[in-house]
Each structure stands twice: as structure tokens, then as C-alpha cells.
Enzyme design. Structure first.
Site, PDB file in Angstrom:
ATOM      1  N   THR A   1      -7.042  -7.931  13.335  1.00 59.60           N
ATOM      2  CA  THR A   1      -6.652  -6.784  14.137  1.00 59.60           C
ATOM      3  C   THR A   1      -7.929  -6.218  14.786  1.00 59.60           C
ATOM      4  OG1 THR A   1      -5.251  -4.822  14.172  1.00 59.60           O
ATOM      5  CG2 THR A   1      -6.758  -5.030  12.286  1.00 59.60           C
TER       6      THR A   1
ATOM      7  N   ARG B   1       9.087 -10.191  11.389  1.00 58.48           N
ATOM      8  CA  ARG B   1       8.737 -11.619  11.308  1.00 58.48           C
ATOM      9  C   ARG B   1       8.655 -12.046   9.843  1.00 58.48           C
ATOM     10  NH1 ARG B   1       3.276 -12.160  14.799  1.00 58.48           N
ATOM     11  NH2 ARG B   1       2.900 -10.123  13.911  1.00 58.48           N
TER      12      ARG B   1
ATOM     13  N   LYS C   1       0.815  -1.217   0.000  1.00 56.46           N
ATOM     14  CA  LYS C   1       0.000   0.000   0.000  1.00 56.46           C
ATOM     15  C   LYS C   1       0.845   1.263   0.000  1.00 56.46           C
ATOM     16  CE  LYS C   1      -2.256  -1.385   3.690  1.00 56.46           C
ATOM     17  NZ  LYS C   1      -2.081  -2.829   3.819  1.00 56.46           N
TER      18      LYS C   1
ATOM     19  N   HIS D   1       4.518   0.363   6.309  1.00 56.90           N
ATOM     20  CA  HIS D   1       4.572   0.764   4.899  1.00 56.90           C
ATOM     21  C   HIS D   1       6.026   0.953   4.513  1.00 56.90           C
ATOM     22  CE1 HIS D   1       0.392   1.348   4.729  1.00 56.90           C
ATOM     23  NE2 HIS D   1       0.319   2.598   5.149  1.00 56.90           N
TER      24      HIS D   1
HETATM   25  P1  IMP Z   1      -2.451  -6.531  16.136  1.00 54.76           P
HETATM   26  O1  IMP Z   1      -2.928  -5.644  15.035  1.00 54.76           O
HETATM   27  O2  IMP Z   1      -1.067  -6.161  16.619  1.00 54.76           O
HETATM   28  O3  IMP Z   1      -3.433  -6.673  17.248  1.00 54.76           O
HETATM   29  O4  IMP Z   1      -2.279  -8.016  15.515  1.00 54.76           O
HETATM   30  C1  IMP Z   1      -3.414  -8.768  15.093  1.00 54.76           C
HETATM   31  C2  IMP Z   1      -3.122  -9.531  13.806  1.00 54.76           C
HETATM   32  O5  IMP Z   1      -2.986  -8.610  12.723  1.00 54.76           O
HETATM   33  C3  IMP Z   1      -1.818 -10.337  13.822  1.00 54.76           C
HETATM   34  O6  IMP Z   1      -2.007 -11.513  13.046  1.00 54.76           O
HETATM   35  C4  IMP Z   1      -0.824  -9.417  13.130  1.00 54.76           C
HETATM   36  O7  IMP Z   1       0.248 -10.139  12.548  1.00 54.76           O
HETATM   37  C5  IMP Z   1      -1.727  -8.814  12.083  1.00 54.76           C
HETATM   38  N1  IMP Z   1      -1.262  -7.506  11.608  1.00 54.76           N
HETATM   39  C6  IMP Z   1      -1.332  -6.330  12.253  1.00 54.76           C
HETATM   40  N2  IMP Z   1      -0.827  -5.343  11.497  1.00 54.76           N
HETATM   41  C7  IMP Z   1      -0.446  -5.902  10.335  1.00 54.76           C
HETATM   42  C8  IMP Z   1       0.099  -5.381   9.125  1.00 54.76           C
HETATM   43  O8  IMP Z   1       0.339  -4.182   8.937  1.00 54.76           O
HETATM   44  N3  IMP Z   1       0.340  -6.288   8.140  1.00 54.76           N
HETATM   45  C9  IMP Z   1       0.047  -7.597   8.284  1.00 54.76           C
HETATM   46  N4  IMP Z   1      -0.470  -8.129   9.375  1.00 54.76           N
HETATM   47  C10 IMP Z   1      -0.728  -7.285  10.404  1.00 54.76           C
END
Ligand code: IMP
Length: 427
Positions: A238, A302, A16, A41
Site C-alpha cells: 500500500t 475478494r 485488528k 475491520h
Molecule cells: P491499495 O492500498 O488500495 O493501494 O492496495 C495496495 C495493496 O494493499 C493491494 O494488494 C491490496 O489488496 C492491499 N491492501 C490494502 N488494504 C488492505 C487491507 O486492509 N487488508 C489487506 N490488504 C490490503
């Protein structure tokens, strides 16, 4: 009234940053409407590579006003370090606007995120550990701290007290951790107040006035459609709404103002964290996609899980977002495969299913039904128009377009700003 939404059509990391930056030169405002510094990003400008986590990518376009909307959760320490990092590299960040209604990620929200994941053990979500979920929980529980609270010490203290009241019980009695002192949190947050004050604004008013004046406003989604709290692969999602409707609530702009919704779609699929992923590859093809595509998280470092393109997901993204266009990214990564499998449907309990099942149990059992498309071996990174692409690459794009349900209006053929084929103009 050109208001465009640009969002991830898969599980995030679709590229994006490149797309928003490409439009950045012709837009007046770039607005983030949800998420926080869990986003990542990567924007390449000339020979410079910028990794942005919280700031809208419009920050790199001098004529553009970057806006952090009310729907975003802001970690002030991350905000300030991202700003100073850009300033050191000569980027002017003085136009940034931050909604006074945006919620603050407090230090205790980060602690709770980490201990909760640890407590969940093998049922963990694989969050980024940045405090995103707990901050949104506090918002919905009405014990959140907003940016505007930093400017009223007495209110701030009362709110931190209210938020920590229950949390400290949970931390000490359930998680066996030390209690967090109200005074220490208040002091830390007050320390940010003056440094952020110049950016705080009534962004809802600013954006609606801009739209009334026919300015071009771009709403930039973080994460992706399948990570949406309502429409994603819950609970492996998320805690916000990256889908198009989130732009309205997260920026305070009515749906009638949105003129175009562009889905960013990677030419294959990746996912970070736990949760179902039907086309995931565990073989050398998956390894090759990861290596060639540089599939490592910008925010967490990761490795991303990799797999073939999934048209069922793309169709779903078209539907839940009302997509008008796709921006297909990273097509160059697929160069060199003789055959490229594309998932056209799923097989669930022996039955062919064309659309994303609403049932979590069904989705967890979904097996991809593949169609093999012929690959290409020519370097496509110099292609400037669709007709410059090898015939098989053209057919791959056309096939994806047909299966996904919206026109592909731009194609990324390399990481650089100019390595993009524009088919239909977005503005
Ligand atoms: P959180 O957003 O940190 O609560 O994570 C929840 C889920 O969303 C996890 O599986 C994260 O790896 C994924 N996630 C959060 N932000 C991103 C992103 O920008 N890209 C890809 N996965 C994301």
C-alpha cells in the site's frame, strides 16, 4: 504516558478490529494514523457485526474518542456514509475528530487508481481501487487537497486546478479518457465541508495534551507490516507506513511517547492482491483455511489467498516494528488438522535462509521450509485461559512465540468480543 501501537504483523486482515475493540473500553483515544478506506475491520459486539473501513474501531466504545490522524487519506463520501450507517444502528459518532491536515481522496484520485491498474495489465498491484495510492502520490507531489482546504473556496479551487492540470493531460492523452472538470470537483468537495466541519480539529495538539495528562492513547494501524511502502513487499504494497514509525508521523506524536507496540498475528497467513507469498496454498488445505476462517475481504469482497504460518515474516515484523507483544488471532480456525506445518525458514537457490531477504528477486524465489507441529481436535472457542487450551494448541502457541521473537500476550479463539484469552494485560 500509555501510548500503544497496534498493527498488523503480516499482510493485513489479521483481526485488528477485534483487538482494538477489546482494548477500546480501557482507552481514551483510538487513532488511525495511515491508510484510508482500503482498510477493513470487522468488529463483533454481542450479536452485532460491524464492518468499518475508514473509521477507527474505537467508534464503537462509548467512552472513547476516535481520531483520524493527519497521516490518513479520507474519502468524504465514504466517511459520511459510514457515519450515517452507524447512526442508524444507534452508535453515537459525535466524538469523532479528524485532522485538518489529513488528505482528501478526491473523485479524480479514485479514477486514476482504477485506470492505472487497468493500464498496468498483468503487472497490476491489485489495489482496492479506492484512490489510496494516487492520493498519497498527490500528497508527496505537493498537489494534494487537505481537509482544511474545504473551508477556503478560493484555495480549494486553485489546488484542484493545480492537481488536475497534469492529470487531465494524462487522462485524455494517455488513457483516452474524458477530462475532469475543476468546477465539478470543487462543487462536490464543498458539498461535504459543512457536514464534516464539526469533526475537524487540531488532532496533534489534542493527542499530545492527552498524553501529557496520562490518558491512554491507542494507535491503530491499517493493512500490515508486509504492505508497508518502505518495509513491505514493494511494489506489491500500500502507499503508506502501517509499521510502528508511521504512528509517529501519521499522528504527530514523538517516538519517545510510545510505550508498547503490539503486533497482530494470525495463526496462519493470508494476503489480498498480487505479490509474493511463500507459504501460499493452492490445495484443499488452502481452501479449508479460507472457508473456516471466512477469508474474504471486508472492503473489496475478494477471496483472500491463504497459507500456513510464516515465522520468518513474524520475526521480521518484530524487528521493523520493535514489537513488545503479539496478539495471536484465529487460533480456532486451525482446530481439526492432525499436523500443522509452520514455515521456519526459506530455501532460496538451494540455501537455507533464516531471515527475510531484502532482495525482491530472492523473496520471489523463496520456498518455505516447514516443520510439522501436532494439531488438536477439541473445540477451543470456550477457552478462557491458556491452560484451558489442549496441550497441542498450547505447544503451537509456544512454538510460534519462540520463533517470532516477542511474547504472545493474547489469543483469539473465536470472533466474539469475549472469545479471547488474555495472558499479559496490555495496559
Ligand atoms: P491499495 O492500498 O488500495 O493501494 O492496495 C495496495 C495493496 O494493499 C493491494 O494488494 C491490496 O489488496 C492491499 N491492501 C490494502 N488494504 C488492505 C487491507 O486492509 N487488508 C489487506 N490488504 C490490503
Amino acid at each position: 504516558m500509555p501510548a500503544l501501537v497496534l498493527l498488523g504483523a503480516q499482510w493485513g486482515d489479521e483481526g485488528k478490529g477485534k483487538a482494538t475493540d477489546l482494548l477500546g473500553g480501557s482507552v481514551d483515544y483510538v487513532v488511525r494514523y495511515q491508510g484510508g478506506n482500503n482498510a477493513g475491520h470487522t468488529v463483533v459486539v454481542g450479536d452485532q457485526k460491524y464492518a468499518l473501513h475508514l473509521l477507527p474501531s474505537g467508534i464503537l466504545s462509548p467512552g472513547c474518542t476516535p481520531v483520524i490522524g493527519n497521516g490518513v487519506v479520507v474519502d468524504p463520501s465514504v466517511l459520511l456514509s459510514e457515519l450515517s450507517g452507524l447512526n442508524e444502528r444507534g452508535v453515537d459518532t459525535s466524538k469523532l475528530l479528524i485532522s485538518g491536515n489529513a488528505h482528501i481522496i478526491t473523485p479524480y484520485n479514485v479514477t486514476v487508481d482504477k485506470v492505472t491498474e487497468r493500464f498496468l495489465g498483468k503487472r497490476k498491484i491489485g489495489t482496492t481501487g479506492r484512490g489510496i495510492g494516487p492520493t498519497y502520490s498527490d500528497k508527496i507531489n505537493r498537489v494534494g487537497i487537505r481537509v482544511q482546504d474545504l473551508y477556503d473556496e478560493s484555495i480549494l479551487t486553485q489546488k484542484v486546478e493545480a492537481a488536475l492540470d497534469i492529470k487531465n493531460q494524462v487522462l485524455t492523452k494517455l488513457y483516452n479518457r474524458r477530462a475532469i472538470a475543476v468546477g465539478q470537483v470543487v462543487e462536490e468537495l464543498l458539498g461535504y465541508a459543512a457536514q464534516i466541519e464539526q469533526y475537524v480539529a487540531d488532532t496533534v495538539l489534542v493527542l499530545n495534551q492527552a498524553l501529557d495528562e496520562d490518558k491512554v492513547v491507542l494507535f491503530e494501524g491499517g493493512q500490515g507490516t508486509l504492505l508497508d511502502i518502505d518495509h513491505g513487499t514493494y511494489p506489491f504494497v500500500t502507499s503508506s507506513n502501517p509499521t510502528a514509525g508511521g504512528a509517529c508521523t501519521g499522528a504527530g506524536v514523538g517516538p519517545t511517547k510510545i510505550s508498547r507496540v503490539i503486533g497482530i498475528l494470525k495463526a496462519y497467513t493470508t494476503r489480498v492482491g498480487a505479490g509474493p507469498f511463500p507459504t501460499e496454498l493452492f490445495d484443499e488445505d488452502g481452501e479449508a483455511l479460507r472457508r473456516i476462517g471466512g477469508e474474504r475481504g471486508v472492503t473489496t469482497g475478494r477471496d483472500r489467498r491463504c497459507g500456513w504460518f510464516d515465522a520468518v515474516i513474524a520475526r521480521y515484523a518484530t524487528r521493523v516494528n520493535g514489537l513488545t507483544d503479539f496478539f495471536l488471532t484465529k487460533l480456532d480456525v486451525l482446530t481439526g488438522w492432525e499436523q500443522i506445518p509452520v514455515c521456519v525458514a526459506y530455501e532460496i537457490d538451494g540455501k537455507r535462509v533464516e531471515e527475510l531477504p531484502y532482495s525482491q528477486s530472492d523473496f520471489h524465489h523463496a520456498k518455505p521450509v516447514y516443520e510439522n507441529l501436532p494439531g488438536w481436535s477439541e473445540d477451543i472457542t470456550k477457552a478462557k485461559s491458556f491452560s484451558d487450551l489442549p496441550k497441542n494448541a498450547q505447544s503451537y502457541v509456544k512454538a510460534l512465540e519462540e520463533m517470532s521473537g516477542a511474547p504472545i500476550s493474547a489469543i483469539g479463539v473465536g470472533p466474539g468480543r469475549d472469545e479471547t484469552i488474555e495472558i499479559n494485560s496490555f495496559i
